[in-house]
Design a protein around this motif. Structure first.
Motif, mmCIF file in Angstrom:
data_model
loop_
_atom_site.group_PDB
_atom_site.id
_atom_site.type_symbol
_atom_site.label_atom_id
_atom_site.label_comp_id
_atom_site.label_asym_id
_atom_site.label_seq_id
_atom_site.Cartn_x
_atom_site.Cartn_y
_atom_site.Cartn_z
ATOM 1 N N GLY A 249 0.789 -1.227 0.000
ATOM 2 C CA GLY A 249 0.000 0.000 0.000
ATOM 3 C C GLY A 249 0.818 1.271 0.000
ATOM 4 O O GLY A 249 0.338 2.324 -0.425
ATOM 5 N N HIS A 250 2.074 1.186 0.447
ATOM 6 C CA HIS A 250 2.934 2.374 0.475
ATOM 7 C C HIS A 250 3.661 2.589 -0.834
ATOM 8 O O HIS A 250 4.349 3.601 -1.002
ATOM 9 N N LEU A 251 3.528 1.644 -1.772
ATOM 10 C CA LEU A 251 4.280 1.731 -3.016
ATOM 11 C C LEU A 251 3.428 1.991 -4.242
ATOM 12 O O LEU A 251 3.974 2.248 -5.316
ATOM 13 N N TYR A 252 2.108 1.908 -4.100
ATOM 14 C CA TYR A 252 1.300 2.132 -5.295
ATOM 15 C C TYR A 252 -0.028 2.779 -4.900
ATOM 16 O O TYR A 252 -0.476 2.714 -3.755
ATOM 17 N N ILE A 253 -0.644 3.423 -5.884
ATOM 18 C CA ILE A 253 -1.937 4.069 -5.661
ATOM 19 C C ILE A 253 -2.789 3.856 -6.902
ATOM 20 O O ILE A 253 -2.304 3.924 -8.026
ATOM 21 N N ARG A 254 -4.063 3.555 -6.692
ATOM 22 C CA ARG A 254 -4.953 3.270 -7.818
ATOM 23 C C ARG A 254 -6.350 3.782 -7.493
ATOM 24 O O ARG A 254 -6.912 3.468 -6.447
ATOM 25 N N ARG A 255 -6.905 4.579 -8.408
ATOM 26 C CA ARG A 255 -8.285 5.049 -8.299
ATOM 27 C C ARG A 255 -8.979 4.919 -9.658
ATOM 28 O O ARG A 255 -8.313 4.821 -10.689
ATOM 29 N N THR A 256 -10.294 4.947 -9.644
ATOM 30 C CA THR A 256 -11.076 4.982 -10.876
ATOM 31 C C THR A 256 -11.934 6.245 -10.855
ATOM 32 O O THR A 256 -11.982 6.978 -9.858
ATOM 33 N N LYS A 257 -12.646 6.451 -11.941
ATOM 34 C CA LYS A 257 -13.491 7.646 -12.047
ATOM 35 C C LYS A 257 -14.599 7.649 -11.003
ATOM 36 O O LYS A 257 -15.093 8.713 -10.612
#
Length: 868
Positions: A249-257
């Motif tokens: 969780g500290h190395l990547y980030i992902r969101r959608t619309k």
């Protein structure tokens, strides 16, 4: 070299009005001092030419968080959320911390210029664009053996140029970067590939590593772990067993619309996409003959019952079952694409027969029937002619009708983009569509209103096509493009109509295509149409068999989850299509493929198929900054120009001020009159320097409204994509140049004196820094030392002392210091007191800085296995 001793600092009385020189000098020192590693808050996020959206600031926040020893992050937001802007914000924060001097950006060739344009116009970060020709040119200009990558400190280059790791490895291994950005980083997963070798060469030679991809996962946990290992080799102890959210969780980030923060901040600024309209195109008589041939001789698998009980023994003539679908797919694109495929297959089979004969072997007996079937198919295709007449090609007729309906034609400003998987189809459409829409066609058979883009074009040619389509005043109204434009390319500036001439057999690819116009910054409802070729032949596999079902499923997934990436569980467009065709060859269906292909790993499904559940988040923390101009860069620049150039700024640097027709204010400079400024500007994009004639006259502004209007006007022009007025950010070369000019108004070891009635005795302002082995500040303290005369020694925050002393533009000068010699004699004691204060807090600061290191060391890590 001479080491400067702070105890020997010479105090100099400031005789300027309102202590202007002192305030400018102190402000310049504050601006030039990098923020320390311990400062995790964001410093510049609100000072750029973009909407201040919290969700776009999250990657920078994550990169600087305490859980990361170095700025390492994978930005995995889905298509259209603005990953380039998120990268720009992160790089700007690194620059402010002195950790972004040397930057390397690696992107696909199709988005080189787009990326370069965004970082300069939005953030004032100039990137020198290099291609193989540019590297060769530099090597001719520099001494033999010199590393060409050291010529410029901030570079953007295409992965296609740099992936030739054998050619450039020795240069890349001899250079370190402050930050490396690799866009579309899902291409790094394949072990042993050139791209992977490039990433493995760069990763250990940079302090900060930013990876970006809307599709970072290929469905295999080990492959994703290998990608993450580029960021942190010790992040995962077991590449087969880990929890993505907890461990990474500290190395990547992902969101959608549809992620809450994105949805709430966007509001109506990003219109929801319209439904994908499937346009059924009944096959023409000539096309039905092809359907009949494919159905009866190619697409029946052994034992198939799809033709009825009487036809159960019918088999495909294809020597490899999968080739039957390699015929169907190009046919569903166009008869010209099918013709090309047939010709290539005939040539390959002939080569196989020839080689067998040369070796004295009998050819595969299955080749003869397939060759005969191919010749028969070629004759049927030839009966269609060139397919230009009305009624020859159902899809072509429907395309012309749809383009006419939405208003694409002479005298209209409406634009549309048409996607096809086949280059031959694109070239054919470019030949026949313009005349049918009424566009003028030149003697060479081309029309200025139509542009074609595919992977066979060079990066420069692709850039010119994208620029012409993105500028409103150019004659281009129709872009015919392949899936080379489906990753990262912005097509939404002047367009909100997209037509799928043929449909990829991949949900991911469909989503990527749609994301070209359905993205942040789109002002109109994105509208999608798909041409669905239908057949009346019993058992024919037309576009309803696969394509239309995938279109519906992609639309459902987009509404529900904001992405279709995880629907099939394969996470890669190529793998998704390969698995689907394998399913069809074995007699399966699209429905069965989508149901059975789901990933069984719940953690991965949550991570890559669902959206976050956070509904409320605080804005990222802000850095604590000291400023004598209340953080107003415009006031600092205006005051600096007045002080440095006195009354001669117009003569010395061509300074003049102006307003545009709508009241926007700007000022201009003549860099040719200031060689030190001109030298800095050489790093700016060459197209911008040339088109705007920057050396002669550079227009700059702090007026955000004017800058945005000029950027929009540039896109609406036909001559340039570069705005004529540059927005001045804190890291703009002009601001940095002027800051340096201010610093040299005092000698290297001089410090000005401000006299004020609001203090009881002398107060010494001292900067103290602890640095790491790389010279980067880990702790920066601005101290005010007082009480040296009275014996009541006190060291407090400089910001408090400046406020109490009322140092500002209204502090009038009432005279110089009364006893300069006495003040000078106190300098060593003041420095000693500040040094003692810094040393006293050393243990606490070391503990604070060491905390994330201790946590990192406590984590389990992967160790090489031993056997025997």
């Amino acid at each position: 070299m001479e080491l400067l001793d702070p105890e020997k600092t010479e105090l100099v009385a400031d005789t300027s009005s309102y202590f202007r020189r002192s305030r400018l000098f102190l402000e310049a020192v504050l601006r030039k001092t990098p923020l320390p590693q311990s400062e995790r808050g964001l410093a510049l996020t609100d000072r750029f030419l973009l909407d201040p959206l919290g969700y776009q600031q999250r990657p920078a926040e994550l990169a600087l968080s305490m859980r990361n020893l170095r700025p390492l992050v994978l930005i995995a937001d889905v298509v259209g959320l603005g990953k380039t802007l998120e990268i720009g914000l992160t790089l700007a924060e690194l620059i402010r911390r002195g950790r972004g001097e040397r930057i390397l950006v690696v992107t696909p060739q199709s988005i080189l210029e787009q990326f370069q344009h965004e970082l300069w116009t939005r953030f004032s970060i100039p990137l020198v664009r290099l291609d193989s020709y540019g590297i060769q040119r530099i090597q001719r200009e520099i001494p033999a053996g010199r590393n060409p990558f050291t010529q410029y400190k901030r570079v953007i280059i295409s992965v296609d140029t740099l992936k030739n790791i054998g050619q450039y490895r020795h240069h890349l291994e001899r250079i370190r970067w402050d930050a490396v950005v690799i866009d579309e980083s899902h291409n790094l997963i394949n072990p042993g590939s050139q791209r992977r070798a490039l990433a493995e060469t760069l990763a250990p030679r940079t302090d900060a590593l930013l990876l970006a991809s809307a599709t970072p996962h290929n469905g295999d946990k080990r492959s994703f772990a290998d990608l993450i290992s580029l960021l942190d080799p010790a992040a995962i102890a077991d590449h087969d067993r880990y929890d993505p959210a907890e461990d990474l969780g500290h190395l990547y980030i992902r969101r959608t619309k549809i992620s809450p923060e994105v949805r709430d901040e966007m509001g109506t600024e990003w219109p929801d996409r319209g439904p994908t309209v499937s346009l059924h195109c009944a096959a023409t008589e000539a096309e039905e003959r092809i359907f009949t041939e494919l159905t009866e001789h190619w697409l029946a698998a052994p034992g198939s019952t799809e033709f009825g009980a009487a036809d159960q023994d019918r088999t495909s003539v294809a020597t490899e079952q999968i080739f039957a679908y390699n015929l169907l797919k190009p046919f569903l694109s166009s008869h010209t694409a099918l013709s090309e495929t047939v010709d290539n297959r005939i040539a390959r089979l002939g080569e196989r027969v020839r080689k067998a004969t040369e070796k004295g072997l009998a050819a595969d007996p299955r080749i003869g029937p397939e060759q005969a079937a191919l010749v028969r198919l070629r004759e049927i295709i030839a009966d269609m002619g060139d397919g230009t007449a009305h009624g020859d090609s159902a899809k072509l007729d429907a395309l012309v009708g749809q383009l006419t309906q939405i208003g694409v034609g002479p005298g209209s400003t409406t634009r549309a983009v048409v996607f096809s998987e086949r280059v031959r189809t694109l070239k054919w459409l470019a030949e026949v569509v313009p005349a049918r829409l009424g566009f003028p066609v030149g003697a060479d058979g081309t029309a200025k209103a139509v542009a074609v883009m595919h992977g066979g074009l060079s990066d420069d040619e692709q850039g010119k096509v994208l620029e012409s389509f993105g500028l409103a005043d150019t004659p281009v109204r129709l872009l015919l493009t392949g899936d080379v434009a489906s990753e990262g390319v912005n097509l939404h500036r002047q367009c909100h109509h997209l037509i799928h001439y043929d449909i990829p057999w991949s949900l991911i690819r469909i989503e990527q295509r749609n994301g070209r116009i359905d993205r942040y910054g789109q002002k109109y409802e994105p509208q999608f149409r798909a041409l669905i070729l239908t057949s009346a032949i019993s058992g024919a596999k037309d576009d309803r068999t696969v394509a239309e079902k995938l279109l519906r499923r992609e639309e459902e997934a987009h509404k529900l989850d904001g992405t279709a990436e995880a629907v099939s569980g394969y996470y890669r467009a190529e793998e998704e299509e390969r698995r689907l065709i394998t399913e069809l060859v074995s007699g399966g269906t699209v429905e069965h493929f989508l149901e059975s292909g789901q990933d069984d790993d719940a953690a991965l499904a949550d991570l890559f198929g669902q959206v976050d559940t956070i509904t409320e988040q605080e804005l990222p923390a802000r850095a604590e900054l000291i400023s004598l101009f209340e953080g107003d860069t415009a006031e600092f620049v205006a005051t600096a120009l007045e002080e440095v150039y006195k009354e001669r700024a117009e003569d010395l640097i061509g300074l003049s001020f102006g307003t545009d027709a709508k009241g926007g204010s700007y000022f201009s400079l003549s860099p040719a009159k200031a060689p030190d400024l001109l030298h800095r500007l050489k790093a700016l994009p060459p197209g911008y320097l040339k088109e705007q004639r920057v050396a002669e006259r550079m227009l700059v502004t702090f007026d955000r409204t004017l800058a945005q209007r000029k950027l929009t006007e540039a896109r609406d022009s036909s001559t340039t994509m570069w705005p004529e007025v540059s927005f001045l950010t804190d890291i703009h070369p002009v601001v940095e140049w002027l800051t340096d000019k201010v610093l040299v108004t005092f000698d290297a070891q001089q410090a000005p004196i401000i006299t004020t009635p609001h203090v009881d005795g002398p107060v010494f302002l001292v900067q103290g820094i602890h640095s790491n082995a790389l010279g980067r500040p880990t702790v920066v303290r601005w101290m005010a030392v007082s009480g040296l005369n009275s014996g009541n020694l006190e060291v407090r925050a400089m910001a408090d002392a400046l406020r109490d002393a009322k140092v500002g533009p209204r502090l009038a000068r009432t005279g110089g210091p009364r006893d300069l010699d006495r003040l000078q004699s106190l300098v060593p004691a003041a420095v000693a007191a500040a040094r003692g204060h810094l040393d006293a807090g050393r243990a606490q600061w070391e503990e604070q800085i060491s905390e994330p290191l201790a946590a990192y060391r406590a984590r389990p890590c992967a160790l090489p296995s031993r056997s025997g």
